[in-house]
Design a protein around this motif. Structure first.
Motif, PDB file in Angstrom:
ATOM      1  N   GLU A   4      41.318  19.832   3.335  1.00  0.00           N
ATOM      2  CA  GLU A   4      42.714  19.545   2.985  1.00  0.00           C
ATOM      3  C   GLU A   4      42.735  18.467   1.918  1.00  0.00           C
ATOM      4  OE1 GLU A   4      45.910  17.153   5.448  1.00  0.00           O
ATOM      5  OE2 GLU A   4      45.884  19.241   6.130  1.00  0.00           O
ATOM      6  N   HIS A  12      47.469  20.868   0.365  1.00  0.00           N
ATOM      7  CA  HIS A  12      46.768  22.144   0.316  1.00  0.00           C
ATOM      8  C   HIS A  12      45.728  22.156   1.432  1.00  0.00           C
ATOM      9  CE1 HIS A  12      48.248  23.003  -3.842  1.00  0.00           C
ATOM     10  NE2 HIS A  12      48.245  21.674  -3.905  1.00  0.00           N
ATOM     11  N   ARG A  13      45.654  23.282   2.142  1.00  0.00           N
ATOM     12  CA  ARG A  13      44.663  23.418   3.201  1.00  0.00           C
ATOM     13  C   ARG A  13      43.951  24.752   3.026  1.00  0.00           C
ATOM     14  NH1 ARG A  13      46.943  22.357   9.034  1.00  0.00           N
ATOM     15  NH2 ARG A  13      47.177  20.275   8.130  1.00  0.00           N
ATOM     16  N   PHE A  14      42.612  24.723   3.032  1.00  0.00           N
ATOM     17  CA  PHE A  14      41.804  25.924   2.863  1.00  0.00           C
ATOM     18  C   PHE A  14      40.813  26.026   4.017  1.00  0.00           C
ATOM     19  CE2 PHE A  14      42.887  24.461  -1.477  1.00  0.00           C
ATOM     20  CZ  PHE A  14      43.763  25.485  -1.796  1.00  0.00           C
ATOM     21  N   TYR A  28      39.409  30.122   2.195  1.00  0.00           N
ATOM     22  CA  TYR A  28      40.593  30.933   1.918  1.00  0.00           C
ATOM     23  C   TYR A  28      41.854  30.116   2.178  1.00  0.00           C
ATOM     24  CZ  TYR A  28      37.383  34.929   2.283  1.00  0.00           C
ATOM     25  OH  TYR A  28      36.354  35.812   2.106  1.00  0.00           O
ATOM     26  N   ASP A  29      42.938  30.470   1.452  1.00  0.00           N
ATOM     27  CA  ASP A  29      44.228  29.872   1.785  1.00  0.00           C
ATOM     28  C   ASP A  29      44.849  30.647   2.938  1.00  0.00           C
ATOM     29  OD1 ASP A  29      45.348  32.201   0.741  1.00  0.00           O
ATOM     30  OD2 ASP A  29      46.058  31.258  -1.103  1.00  0.00           O
ATOM     31  N   GLU A  30      46.063  30.234   3.360  1.00  0.00           N
ATOM     32  CA  GLU A  30      46.695  30.858   4.524  1.00  0.00           C
ATOM     33  C   GLU A  30      46.979  32.340   4.320  1.00  0.00           C
ATOM     34  OE1 GLU A  30      47.562  28.063   3.126  1.00  0.00           O
ATOM     35  OE2 GLU A  30      48.028  26.508   4.606  1.00  0.00           O
ATOM     36  N   ILE A  35      39.401  31.025  -2.561  1.00  0.00           N
ATOM     37  CA  ILE A  35      39.532  30.031  -3.629  1.00  0.00           C
ATOM     38  C   ILE A  35      38.157  29.494  -4.014  1.00  0.00           C
ATOM     39  CG2 ILE A  35      41.895  29.402  -3.062  1.00  0.00           C
ATOM     40  CD1 ILE A  35      39.133  27.054  -2.066  1.00  0.00           C
ATOM     41  N   PRO A 206      49.885  27.647  -6.094  1.00  0.00           N
ATOM     42  CA  PRO A 206      48.572  28.275  -5.935  1.00  0.00           C
ATOM     43  C   PRO A 206      47.495  27.437  -6.595  1.00  0.00           C
ATOM     44  CG  PRO A 206      49.816  29.389  -7.643  1.00  0.00           C
ATOM     45  CD  PRO A 206      50.759  28.415  -6.997  1.00  0.00           C
ATOM     46  N   PRO A 207      46.230  27.630  -6.181  1.00  0.00           N
ATOM     47  CA  PRO A 207      45.135  26.837  -6.756  1.00  0.00           C
ATOM     48  C   PRO A 207      44.823  27.180  -8.196  1.00  0.00           C
ATOM     49  CG  PRO A 207      44.283  28.511  -5.260  1.00  0.00           C
ATOM     50  CD  PRO A 207      45.780  28.524  -5.109  1.00  0.00           C
TER      51      PRO A 207
END
Length: 230
Positions: A4, A12-14, A28-30, A35, A206-207
């Protein structure tokens, strides 16, 4: 389990997730968008950059045309790697391209690898490939003056410079794989809720700014104006 970070008021949390038993874990994102990978700018590791994404005098036709991709000179038979995860959309031949391979990537864009001599014997249309996998070998087929790769990128029907494009090139999860990630996300959120940590923002940008995930592609197919030579 996840990373995060906070930037300009956004969180952002992946999530570290393993898609299958054969592939390594990725973040991955939610929404299930990887990413961890970005589009490769040089699919021929031992290649030397030739003509770029610019106007030029075509070396065979002798007329001024815009070069819609980039060339990489390399010895005949040099391996060509997939620039990102995706599905083989075409293995074909055209006068300008010569023999070529086209890959549709999970982000909705396409890359084309032209003037090739051959593809691996087990490569098939509809086959899923991963970034770095050998999908062709350098040749000099079609309108070409010597062994090289013509590397082309199209996003939403527009040619883009593959040397400068910043695009996500990992896998976008679907089906059971996406369900598994969502279960993991829920598990993490329950833990973080117990620890009284605010959730990540669902509307965070988005990233890869400026690129819409999952955008479609539409546009003209390959033709005599869409090729390159060293």
């Amino acid at each position: 389990m996840f990373i995060e970070f906070h930037a300009d008021g956004d969180t952002h949390r992946f999530y570290l997730h393993k898609n299958s038993g054969e592939e390594p874990s990725e973040f991955y994102d939610e929404g299930g968008h990887s990413i961890a990978k970005s589009l490769v700018h040089r699919p021929v590791p031992n290649g030397t950059l030739g003509d770029g994404f610019a106007w030029r005098i075509h070396p065979i036709l002798g007329v001024k045309k815009f070069h819609n991709g980039v060339d990489f000179r390399a010895p005949m038979g040099s391996p060509i790697q997939a620039a990102g995860d995706g599905v083989v959309e075409k293995i074909s031949w055209e006068t300008g391209y010569g023999k070529y391979v086209r890959i549709r990537h999970d982000g909705g864009y396409e890359t084309t690898y032209a003037h090739i001599s051959a593809t691996p014997s087990d490569l098939r249309i509809g086959q899923r490939v991963t970034q770095g996998q050998v999908i062709a070998y350098v040749g000099s087929t079609g309108y070409s003056t010597g062994p090289h790769l013509y590397y082309e990128l199209r996003v939403n029907g527009r040619y883009e410079n593959p040397l400068t494009a910043q695009l996500p090139a990992g896998t976008n999860l679907t089906g059971k794989s996406l369900d598994s990630l969502r279960s993991q996300v829920s598990h993490v959120e329950n833990i973080m809720s117990y620890l009284d940590v605010p959730p990540a923002r669902d509307d965070a940008p988005p990233p890869f700014p400026g690129f819409e995930q999952g955008s479609g592609f539409g546009g003209p197919g390959p033709g005599p104006n869409h090729f390159g030579a060293p």
